[in-house]
Design an enzyme around this catalytic site. Structure first.
Site, mmCIF file in Angstrom:
data_model
loop_
_atom_site.group_PDB
_atom_site.id
_atom_site.type_symbol
_atom_site.label_atom_id
_atom_site.label_comp_id
_atom_site.label_asym_id
_atom_site.label_seq_id
_atom_site.Cartn_x
_atom_site.Cartn_y
_atom_site.Cartn_z
ATOM 1 N N TYR A 151 -60.105 -74.253 -75.817
ATOM 2 C CA TYR A 151 -59.164 -73.712 -74.831
ATOM 3 C C TYR A 151 -57.711 -73.859 -75.274
ATOM 4 C CZ TYR A 151 -63.169 -73.729 -71.725
ATOM 5 O OH TYR A 151 -64.400 -73.495 -71.168
ATOM 6 N N ASN A 152 -57.485 -74.708 -76.278
ATOM 7 C CA ASN A 152 -56.114 -75.009 -76.681
ATOM 8 C C ASN A 152 -55.788 -74.543 -78.100
ATOM 9 O OD1 ASN A 152 -55.301 -76.081 -74.221
ATOM 10 N ND2 ASN A 152 -56.121 -78.108 -74.704
ATOM 11 N N GLU A 188 -41.962 -70.391 -78.275
ATOM 12 C CA GLU A 188 -42.154 -69.012 -78.729
ATOM 13 C C GLU A 188 -43.370 -68.467 -77.984
ATOM 14 O OE1 GLU A 188 -44.130 -67.983 -82.519
ATOM 15 O OE2 GLU A 188 -44.550 -70.126 -82.709
ATOM 16 N N ASP A 212 -50.708 -76.791 -76.547
ATOM 17 C CA ASP A 212 -50.987 -77.795 -75.507
ATOM 18 C C ASP A 212 -51.002 -79.206 -76.094
ATOM 19 O OD1 ASP A 212 -51.491 -78.863 -73.063
ATOM 20 O OD2 ASP A 212 -53.505 -78.016 -72.816
ATOM 21 N N LYS A 223 -43.159 -73.357 -70.236
ATOM 22 C CA LYS A 223 -44.170 -74.215 -69.634
ATOM 23 C C LYS A 223 -43.459 -75.160 -68.676
ATOM 24 C CE LYS A 223 -48.066 -77.230 -70.809
ATOM 25 N NZ LYS A 223 -48.993 -77.628 -71.874
ATOM 26 N N ASP A 230 -56.621 -83.636 -76.769
ATOM 27 C CA ASP A 230 -57.174 -82.645 -75.833
ATOM 28 C C ASP A 230 -57.562 -81.400 -76.652
ATOM 29 O OD1 ASP A 230 -57.959 -81.510 -73.424
ATOM 30 O OD2 ASP A 230 -55.950 -80.850 -72.875
ATOM 31 N N GLY A 244 -51.939 -73.818 -64.334
ATOM 32 C CA GLY A 244 -52.916 -74.906 -64.462
ATOM 33 C C GLY A 244 -52.698 -75.901 -63.343
ATOM 34 N N LYS A 245 -53.412 -76.988 -63.413
ATOM 35 C CA LYS A 245 -53.250 -78.011 -62.379
ATOM 36 C C LYS A 245 -51.917 -78.723 -62.531
ATOM 37 C CE LYS A 245 -57.146 -80.070 -63.366
ATOM 38 N NZ LYS A 245 -57.785 -79.047 -64.224
ATOM 39 N N GLU A 246 -51.466 -78.832 -63.759
ATOM 40 C CA GLU A 246 -50.296 -79.664 -64.006
ATOM 41 C C GLU A 246 -49.093 -78.916 -64.550
ATOM 42 O OE1 GLU A 246 -52.287 -82.382 -66.510
ATOM 43 O OE2 GLU A 246 -53.512 -83.070 -64.849
HETATM 44 N N1 LIG Z 1 -46.631 -70.248 -76.327
HETATM 45 C C1 LIG Z 1 -47.430 -69.546 -75.523
HETATM 46 N N2 LIG Z 1 -47.337 -68.200 -75.467
HETATM 47 C C2 LIG Z 1 -48.135 -67.497 -74.648
HETATM 48 N N3 LIG Z 1 -49.042 -68.025 -73.824
HETATM 49 C C3 LIG Z 1 -49.174 -69.359 -73.816
HETATM 50 C C4 LIG Z 1 -48.386 -70.186 -74.674
HETATM 51 N N4 LIG Z 1 -48.766 -71.469 -74.473
HETATM 52 C C5 LIG Z 1 -49.731 -71.431 -73.553
HETATM 53 N N5 LIG Z 1 -49.998 -70.167 -73.142
HETATM 54 C C6 LIG Z 1 -50.992 -69.750 -72.132
HETATM 55 O O1 LIG Z 1 -50.934 -70.628 -71.033
HETATM 56 C C7 LIG Z 1 -52.184 -71.303 -70.853
HETATM 57 C C8 LIG Z 1 -51.960 -72.756 -70.470
HETATM 58 O O2 LIG Z 1 -51.224 -73.417 -71.475
HETATM 59 P P1 LIG Z 1 -51.427 -74.963 -71.788
HETATM 60 O O3 LIG Z 1 -52.834 -75.190 -72.227
HETATM 61 O O4 LIG Z 1 -50.346 -75.391 -72.707
HETATM 62 O O5 LIG Z 1 -51.166 -75.622 -70.366
HETATM 63 P P2 LIG Z 1 -52.060 -76.652 -69.533
HETATM 64 O O6 LIG Z 1 -51.188 -77.316 -68.565
HETATM 65 O O7 LIG Z 1 -52.842 -77.515 -70.455
HETATM 66 O O8 LIG Z 1 -53.007 -75.712 -68.765
HETATM 67 P P3 LIG Z 1 -54.572 -75.861 -68.685
HETATM 68 O O9 LIG Z 1 -54.807 -76.966 -67.701
HETATM 69 O O10 LIG Z 1 -55.012 -74.501 -68.212
HETATM 70 O O11 LIG Z 1 -55.055 -76.198 -70.081
HETATM 71 C C9 LIG Z 1 -52.922 -71.118 -72.164
HETATM 72 O O12 LIG Z 1 -54.308 -71.072 -71.988
HETATM 73 C C10 LIG Z 1 -52.396 -69.812 -72.701
HETATM 74 O O13 LIG Z 1 -53.133 -68.714 -72.205
HETATM 75 MG MG LIG Z 2 -54.508 -76.322 -72.048
#
Ligand SMILES: Nc1ncnc2c1ncn2[C@@H]1O[C@H](COP(=O)(O)OP(=O)(O)OP(=O)(O)O)[C@@H](O)[C@H]1O
Ligand SMILES: [Mg+2]
Length: 266
Positions: free
Chosen positions: A207-208, A161, A220, A93, A203, A74-76
């Site tokens: 998507y979350n 997990e 997220d 993450k 948020d 992602g961006k962050e």
């Molecule tokens: N616990 C997890 N196990 C497997 N995949 C995960 C898990 N948590 C997140 N993901 C994957 O990683 C992606 C991004 O996770 P997350 O939304 O927490 O990060 P983000 O920084 O908000 O990224 P984004 O900007 O894309 O929303 C999710 O869309 C999902 O596909």
């Molecule tokens: Mg997200």
């Protein structure tokens, strides 16, 4: 703004050596070639020194055995698939330590009484953000909300997990067919979050949320705030409106967001 980068050379090499050592250990233990850390994949991807050192510590302390590769970016943050010493899949993450993206996160932190004593504008805001997500997830799990189980947080790396199979994350709501039950369950999660965990996601969206065979799973939670945050109601209203809009787009009839709002905050 582009990512502030890296000092990959020295720590990178050291990390690669460490991974190599780990790798030969795994091989001695009979791990298949497919299981091993794909050094190139990870090294190609730009990680800063802190993240590399932190991954290294997670390995030496036995939280994870090795990293298999990147799941998404992602961006962050970047999401990695790792494996723990018992062979369980783990999600890492990694919050990116960049100059640009933490300013906009401050509003979610400074008015949250749980984080009121942090200094503004410090570089370690990224670590506080990772801790915040860890804490939010812990609060959710304790309150019985279907959310991802957090395992550990170390600096800017959150250990979770893994939800999915063979390094592929489960499908989110936006990637799935949805029905009335998903709508009801989503609203129920917002409500439980508010009433039991005393949090507002801030948020909350298609998507979350994972849709799994065991039901919906929320993730997220970096932005989630305590219900005492002065903008909590505004964030809640936005969460309800966003998810309602998604279900309407998918052809469902939904309740008026303000009725949901009233019920949740009652
Ligand atoms: N616990 C997890 N196990 C497997 N995949 C995960 C898990 N948590 C997140 N993901 C994957 O990683 C992606 C991004 O996770 P997350 O939304 O927490 O990060 P983000 O920084 O908000 O990224 P984004 O900007 O894309 O929303 C999710 O869309 C999902 O596909
Ligand atoms: Mg997200």
């Amino acid at each position: 703004m582009s990512e502030v980068t890296l000092f990959p050379d020295e720590p990178g090499k050291k990390f690669a050596r460490r991974i190599d050592n780990q790798l030969s250990k795994n091989e001695r233990r009979g791990a298949s070639a497919k299981d091993v850390f794909d050094k190139k994949k990870v090294m190609d991807d730009v990680l800063d020194k802190t993240s590399i050192m932190t991954l290294s510590k997670l390995i030496s302390s036995g939280t994870i055995s090795y990293v298999n590769g990147i799941v998404g970016s992602g961006k962050e943050s970047k999401m990695y698939w790792a494996v723990d010493p018992d062979g369980n899949n783990i999600a890492l993450k990694i919050y990116l330590v960049t100059a640009s993206n933490f300013k906009k996160r401050q509003p979610y932190l400074v008015d949250d009484p749980r984080f009121s004593r942090i200094k503004r504008g410090t570089r370690n805001l990224v670590e506080i953000w990772a801790q915040k997500e860890f804490r939010n997830l812990t609060q959710c799990v304790k309150s019985g909300i279907p959310s991802i189980r957090p395992i550990r947080v170390l600096k800017n790396v959150l250990v979770l997990e893994f939800v999915g199979k063979n390094g592929v994350p489960a499908k989110t709501l936006v990637e799935s067919e949805v029905d009335e039950k998903d709508y009801k369950d989503s609203i129920s999660i917002i409500s439980q979050l508010y009433k039991k965990a005393e949090l507002v996601h801030a948020d909350f969206s298609e998507y979350n949320i994972f849709k799994t065979e065991n039901g919906l799973i929320l993730f997220d939670l970096g932005s989630a705030v305590d219900i005492r945050h002065r903008n909590a109601k505004e964030f809640l209203q936005r969460d309800i409106t966003n998810i309602s809009r998604f279900f309407v787009k998918r052809g469902l009839t939904v309740e008026h967001p303000s009725d949901i709002m009233a019920r949740v905050t009652n």
